[in-house]
Design a protein around this motif. Sequence first.
Motif, PDB file in Angstrom:
ATOM      1  N   VAL A 396      -3.374   5.514 -10.093  1.00  0.00           N
ATOM      2  CA  VAL A 396      -2.372   4.988  -9.018  1.00  0.00           C
ATOM      3  C   VAL A 396      -2.830   4.978  -7.408  1.00  0.00           C
ATOM      4  N   CYS A 397      -2.600   4.118  -6.689  1.00  0.00           N
ATOM      5  CA  CYS A 397      -3.104   4.384  -5.288  1.00  0.00           C
ATOM      6  C   CYS A 397      -2.174   3.557  -4.512  1.00  0.00           C
ATOM      7  N   GLY A 398      -1.982   3.630  -2.964  1.00  0.00           N
ATOM      8  CA  GLY A 398      -1.311   2.893  -2.052  1.00  0.00           C
ATOM      9  C   GLY A 398       0.175   3.218  -2.484  1.00  0.00           C
ATOM     10  N   ALA A 399       1.055   2.424  -1.908  1.00  0.00           N
ATOM     11  CA  ALA A 399       2.563   2.820  -1.901  1.00  0.00           C
ATOM     12  C   ALA A 399       3.408   2.869  -3.039  1.00  0.00           C
ATOM     13  N   PHE A 400       2.636   2.409  -4.131  1.00  0.00           N
ATOM     14  CA  PHE A 400       3.290   2.742  -5.481  1.00  0.00           C
ATOM     15  C   PHE A 400       3.401   4.074  -5.824  1.00  0.00           C
ATOM     16  N   GLY A 401       2.571   4.883  -5.263  1.00  0.00           N
ATOM     17  CA  GLY A 401       2.693   6.270  -5.545  1.00  0.00           C
ATOM     18  C   GLY A 401       3.473   7.001  -4.495  1.00  0.00           C
ATOM     19  N   GLY A 402       4.146   6.309  -3.742  1.00  0.00           N
ATOM     20  CA  GLY A 402       5.079   6.762  -2.673  1.00  0.00           C
ATOM     21  C   GLY A 402       4.585   6.070  -1.381  1.00  0.00           C
ATOM     22  N   PRO A 403       5.719   5.947  -0.234  1.00  0.00           N
ATOM     23  CA  PRO A 403       5.599   5.242   0.703  1.00  0.00           C
ATOM     24  C   PRO A 403       4.198   5.817   1.504  1.00  0.00           C
ATOM     25  N   LYS A 404       3.311   4.992   2.112  1.00  0.00           N
ATOM     26  CA  LYS A 404       2.374   5.351   2.917  1.00  0.00           C
ATOM     27  C   LYS A 404       1.835   4.501   3.935  1.00  0.00           C
ATOM     28  N   ASP A 405       1.261   4.722   4.989  1.00  0.00           N
ATOM     29  CA  ASP A 405       0.395   3.661   5.569  1.00  0.00           C
ATOM     30  C   ASP A 405      -0.960   3.170   5.352  1.00  0.00           C
ATOM     31  N   ILE A 406      -1.537   2.529   5.938  1.00  0.00           N
ATOM     32  CA  ILE A 406      -2.787   1.718   5.473  1.00  0.00           C
ATOM     33  C   ILE A 406      -3.807   2.743   5.000  1.00  0.00           C
ATOM     34  N   PRO A 407      -4.164   3.336   6.095  1.00  0.00           N
ATOM     35  CA  PRO A 407      -5.286   4.497   5.822  1.00  0.00           C
ATOM     36  C   PRO A 407      -5.095   5.349   4.788  1.00  0.00           C
ATOM     37  N   GLU A 408      -4.144   5.626   4.576  1.00  0.00           N
ATOM     38  CA  GLU A 408      -3.633   6.649   3.409  1.00  0.00           C
ATOM     39  C   GLU A 408      -3.931   5.752   2.098  1.00  0.00           C
ATOM     40  N   SER A 409      -3.354   4.646   2.243  1.00  0.00           N
ATOM     41  CA  SER A 409      -3.476   3.767   0.875  1.00  0.00           C
ATOM     42  C   SER A 409      -5.008   3.520   0.630  1.00  0.00           C
ATOM     43  N   VAL A 410      -5.938   3.210   1.624  1.00  0.00           N
ATOM     44  CA  VAL A 410      -7.219   2.858   1.319  1.00  0.00           C
ATOM     45  C   VAL A 410      -7.854   4.119   0.876  1.00  0.00           C
TER      46      VAL A 410
END
Lengths: 1004, 258
Positions: A396-410
């Motif tokens: 899993v990656c990005g906001a589906f693993g928990g709310p987060k901003d773009i750099p963390e998602s990337v």
Amino acid sequence: MDEKVGAVLVVGGGVAGIQASLDLADSGFKVYLLDESTSIGGTMAQLDKTFPTNDCSMCILAPKLVTAGRHPNIQLITHSELEKVKGKAGNFQITILKHPRLVNVEKCTGCGLCAQNCPTEVPNEFDQNMSMRKAIYVPFPQAVPLKYAIDIENCIKCRLCERICPAKAVDFDQQPETVKINVGSIILAPGFEGFDCHLKTEYGYGRFLNVVSSIEFERMMNASGPFGGKIVRPFDGKIPRKIAFIQCVGSRDAQLGNNYCSAACCMYAIKEAVIVKEHSSNPLDCTIFYMDMRCYGKEFDAYYERAQGEWGIEFVRSRVASVTEDPSTGNLFLHYVEIEEPKEEEFDMVVLSVGMQPPKNVEKLAENLGIKLNKYRFCQTDTFSPLETSKPGIFVCGAFGGPKDIPESVAQASGAASKAMCIIATERGKLIAEKEFPPERDVSQEEPRIGVFVCRCGINIGSVVNVPKVVDYAKTLPNVVYAEENLYTCSQDAQKLVAEKIRQHNLNRVVVASCTPRTHEPLFRETVQEAGLNPYLFEMANIRDQCSWVHMHEHEKATEKAKDLVASMVAKARLLKPLKKPTIEVTPVGLVIGGGIAGMTAALELAKQGFEVHLVEKKKELGGHLLTMHYLFEKDDNPQEKLQAITKAVMENDKIHVYTGAEVVDVYGFVGNFKTRIKRQSGKEKEIDHGIVIVATGAVEYEPTEYLYGKDPRIMTQHELEEQIAKGEFKAKTVVVIQCVGARNEERPNCSRICCGQAMKNALKIKQVSPKTEVYVLYKDIRTYGFKEDYYREAATKGVLFVNYDDERKPRVVDEDGKLKVTFWEPVIKEEVEIGPDVVVLSAATLPNPDNKRIAEMLKVPLTKDGFFLEAHMKLRPVDFATDGVFLCGMAHWPKFIDESISQACAAAARAATILSKKTLDAEGTVAHIDEDLCIGCGVCISICPYKAIAKDENGLAKVNEVLCKGCGTCAASCPERAIMMHQFTDEQLIAQGIAVLRRATHG
Amino acid sequence: MVEFEPKIIGFLCNWCSYAGADLAGVSRIQYPSNIRVVRVMCSGRIDPIIPLEVFMHGADGVIVLGCHPGDCHYSEGNLYEERKIKMLKKLLALTGFEPDRLRLEWVSASEGQRFAEVVTEFTEQIKKLGPSPLSGKKPDDRILENLQAATNAASDFRLRVLVGGERELTEKCNVYEEKIPQEEFDSLLEEVVKAEYVRHKIHLLTRAQPLSVRALAGAVEMKPADVLDQIVAMRRRNMIALDHVEGTTPFYKALEVK
């Protein structure tokens, strides 16, 4: 069916899904990128600007969309959904349902004629229904694939589009289609859903027109949005003078069930306020109503400061109770309590900062895949496996693993790519196809023989520009030996025809006059290559986007301009030279500097992918920061046990060479070919060859000079407290915890990100081991972002007292005859309070490793003002340096929690794999070249080059490393001796382009 | 009389401005047809020589469009270009050719509307200025020669090294770890632009025939003493040499520079 498969399914085509796909595809794996929408792009495509750089969102995303769309190893499966998943890690059998688009994507050229003529208007979801689109549509102009689709629910089936489509692409008989594919691993990146503001009834969304959601506001701000970037009130179209932003709408709200913090809203609200003020020519007041400003990311606090100082954004610490409207003016009244006083204030407009929720139909997805969701219905993950779902082989990656901003998602996206690769490392390269071209014809001795192909683009060009006239004119131009027109030059049959004409007329340069090279140049370059020409002997004149579409009512002028644009490109084509794509060999070995959790994870990931790694740690023991950690939030995880298991895995992996008590003393070379000297404490040195470097040097805890620290054993840092508790030595009736010690001050304006979490963890531990102990936490803002908000709530429930302080009234700690006294201002009762704690705990800042400067100089990479390493791009390249082949992860980048360090470490490994997996690196042929007879070694170019692609050679002259050069040409424009030639964009060629147009000029 | 339709050359960076122009196209935003776009990868690619050459061939206007500061695909190419255009405008001001015929603007990939507005506005401005003195069949020889001198100055090491090094000197540090204040740099640049322009003007004039200090002073509209200063500097740089003396008047002739 137990064989492993060298392919990966990526679910979700937002920025995370795209990044994961690109990393996998660039490392030799086949990727299926699935998206429900008819285009990839996700939420980021809708955003106007991005914080904290204020980059235009589409500007930085669009190149990624195009690359993903064209990548030979990525197959886009849009307008489709996952139906069934069988099998296990290494070999999953996937069934996908493709919804009918009613447009044949093979035939559709994206010309847009259908949408122009479609009589049915439908609210445009991409603009949050604030504008209209047609029933046949692309979601946004930069959509990838740029193929139209019919919205069957709204289509009236008049079949006009079918009749007028020049490519005959409309197909009303299309049926849903089931597609079966086999993959080795799966990455989930379905993103998030914005909170439905209607549910927050007290703010009047849906009832009051001037109350809008933040995502609607993004579209309103956007230059290509419904209002062309001018913010107007939906109520009356007037320009607002006073805008309120209300934070935490659908976040930190236990009543609505979303207790978590959505992690990105504070920053995007500041960004929206700043940008809207910047754009506004009239005076505009912006006020942000917040509970805690959570600016915990890299340099976010500096941005927050600028918003207050430079831009005059007002910040009010209050949870707004309700919004009411004056129905005659549409103005809004905010009712709130500030420092125990009820207040009411009038605004022109209200923006609700909506939180993130799990994507729609998430239960079905989870059930299909057999993965667990957490209590908020986001994907369940753990501290030490932040990218792994409960089912092996599915990540899993990005906001589906928990709310987060773009750099963390990337970063997570790249990290998930690494995880996906590890499972099928043996299958690398097996399912990808490389295109082969016939041998290149040597044209260096030939006179230019130019062929010009003018595209009608159906009627897109042909109905405005007189194409036959342009063809006739082209024939008169010097060195043009052939010219013709095509209905669609980009169609497959026309492409074959172009290749035929090249052979038939012995053409050695080709100019296509059609649309934009930004989307079509790669296609035509392949066409000329198929006919045995060097791909750089091709140019495009854009007579659609720059002519027929923008001068629709001036046919003659558009035709004259088209002639000019063709003349300009022919003039350039005459001067084109075949270019070679330089290649360099790659040493498939990694070097990781720093043996903390980030460094060890990166080394393990690379080893699991099959690469040899050298891991260098300065201390005698591996483990870094984690060695001092005794317990975590999650009650069952013992960090020391985890650490031991990881250390053991590193030590026992025969691909990893560990050097403890050792330092890197010298680094030479460049991507693919580094040479590094390592010195052990014994004085023994070793030289190693490697292809990439990962910097994971960690950070250190600030040693406070304030609050009597160091003068009294009862005053300690969070780490020291943790140590005491772990040893069972902790004893106190009253504890005062002071946040932001050494951070968010004048010297270090930024937040250390992890201290609020640490404070919650330790406060809860104190309450666990000694429930009667009173704990006071004195804070500026509580920044327990994401799911960590739960611990804040838990601590408050368990009786931990939180008292806000500001810089004007900092707490004071004194020693009065051996008794500790802490005095602080209590803002609720508006009085100074004095208490006598037994222990004072300081949440000390996290500081950059003092070694960073030395390492940065060795690697020629930059540091931030604070002294952390500075990545290539804060938003989209969070673990890359601008220098190719050098990556970073963990606290070397910025303070972060264990799960974040692990995600970044995996990301760095994936990014590194895009290099290490290749035998040779191919670069673009469009690079700068320095004439050594003219160069005097002044060094101007070296200081200008953003990629460190230019260095002095043994004679003191500048030399371009062609593999590192990205072809911007700024060096060539700046060279004092004019010794630099920028291939494909030479002075001569650019001047010829200009002059060709002017030769025809007649005035009056 | 037919309305004046200027020819404008636009140099657009691939990643932002060219994309913005594409968006204007896709969105069917109409704007005047006078601009002819030349695509470059980065606005930073535009050597000052390029607009000058294009002007000498009769362009009525040149507009360079790049990414907004902070958006540059190559991080800072646009900021380097800003310095070049600043210098170029100073140089043009000396030639009698209107510096307003040259402009630098930022247009992002999502600003199709802005692209159209910028182009419309620039086209209007050029229409107001009228045809370039160098366009048409009879270009103004004096201005053409001045622009040639400007082009030569912009090709010369001294001006280029200053402009190329400007950001390094004013924003980062020089070798003594000192930053040069921007105002100080600007006045230095001003001086160098003037000096280099005059020297190349003198060089061009004396290339045709040997000339005296007095004759040169008349031609470049400077005091003889100041011209002599420039000649001294030019002799040092092997740009000029004494040709012959008539009575008490020395005549100078240009030397061919590499």
